[in-house]
Write a protein that holds these residues in place. Sequence first.
Motif, PDB file in Angstrom:
ATOM      1  N   GLU A   1       0.602  -1.290  -0.021  1.00  0.00           N
ATOM      2  CA  GLU A   1       0.231  -0.209   0.165  1.00  0.00           C
ATOM      3  C   GLU A   1       0.511   1.105  -0.260  1.00  0.00           C
ATOM      4  O   GLU A   1       0.155   2.220  -0.687  1.00  0.00           O
ATOM      5  CB  GLU A   1      -1.458   0.233   1.445  1.00  0.00           C
TER       6      GLU A   1
ATOM      7  N   THR B   1      -5.265  -2.074  -4.983  1.00  0.00           N
ATOM      8  CA  THR B   1      -5.565  -3.261  -5.606  1.00  0.00           C
ATOM      9  C   THR B   1      -4.945  -3.848  -6.612  1.00  0.00           C
ATOM     10  O   THR B   1      -4.753  -5.102  -6.781  1.00  0.00           O
ATOM     11  CB  THR B   1      -7.426  -3.250  -5.762  1.00  0.00           C
ATOM     12  N   TRP B   2      -4.694  -3.192  -7.564  1.00  0.00           N
ATOM     13  CA  TRP B   2      -4.704  -2.789  -8.854  1.00  0.00           C
ATOM     14  C   TRP B   2      -2.994  -3.454  -8.413  1.00  0.00           C
ATOM     15  O   TRP B   2      -2.480  -3.954  -9.800  1.00  0.00           O
ATOM     16  CB  TRP B   2      -3.768  -1.677  -9.213  1.00  0.00           C
TER      17      TRP B   2
ATOM     18  N   GLN C   1       0.997   4.255  -2.590  1.00  0.00           N
ATOM     19  CA  GLN C   1       0.382   5.506  -2.378  1.00  0.00           C
ATOM     20  C   GLN C   1       1.476   6.422  -3.122  1.00  0.00           C
ATOM     21  O   GLN C   1       1.620   7.178  -3.684  1.00  0.00           O
ATOM     22  CB  GLN C   1       0.475   5.662  -1.112  1.00  0.00           C
TER      23      GLN C   1
ATOM     24  N   GLY D   1      -3.716   2.551  -7.577  1.00  0.00           N
ATOM     25  CA  GLY D   1      -4.794   2.007  -7.166  1.00  0.00           C
ATOM     26  C   GLY D   1      -4.110   0.557  -6.151  1.00  0.00           C
ATOM     27  O   GLY D   1      -2.661  -0.444  -6.133  1.00  0.00           O
TER      28      GLY D   1
END
Length: 294
Positions: free
Chosen positions: A55, A66-67, A59, A64
């Motif tokens: 994550e 999930t992507w 960021q 994303g």
Amino acid sequence: MTTMAQGTAAPAMRGSEIRRHELAAFLRSRRERIAPEQVGLVRGVRRRTPGLRREEVAQLSAVGVTWYTWLEQARNIQVSVSVLDALARTLMLDPSERTHLFQLAGATDPAPATSCPSITPALRAMLEQLEPFPACVQNSKYDILAYNRTYALLLCDLDEVPPQDRNCMVLSYTHDEWRSSIVHLEETHRLMAARFRASMAGHLAEPGWKMLLKRLRAESPEFCDIWDRHEVVGASARRKEFRNRYVGRVTVDHTDLWLTPDLGPRMVTYTPADEESRRRLEKLHDIAQGSRVP
């Protein structure tokens, strides 16, 4: 016929799947080697991941979570060159790693070329040995990959130009000092555009070429006018004249020395066409070395 088609497609599918898994493993390995502190994040006491979390990479790369997770899971998803560029920056990839990333993703790096495998220490030594003759190495879309000190001061102070702008097409159409240094500017523009179009025929789908063309169209109405003539010309040696701010007018013979079997990177050399030009290039070389004050 269906069986034959399926049999033909299978090796390509397997190759694509192998690349996806290799890409996933490569991303994980590079993510895990970066300490949170390197990108301005706090490690915290509960962190179990040796490097960045998924994550956090998502960021920092503005994609994303999930992507990005799917990407590390080798899912069959499309990856844009802009996302690959963001990931390369976030993961602090060096030039070789960046090239590897784009190859695994089956994409062409759109960034202007600032490095090239052909630019070896031996080749840089050759550029230096050609002094006081100006010489550089360019690729087929006019990116300047390396140059000697005399070339650096021939048309402008090239060291002051940002690396992403060191492209002869961009400079000749948008850089005031570079433009003013070319004696026969209109003819030069016509020949460069025609040569660029001939070279681009083999690279029409490559993002780097398309981005350069888009930039030239956006920044130079003059280029648009010439480009729309659809003129084409091949590579050829010819005489050139430059108006240098330190030593005045010099006349040189331009020669391309190709470094690979195809028309890729080449060494561009300018040899003086007369004794006065030779003396002026020698003076320019002295200035470039800092042994004289212009």
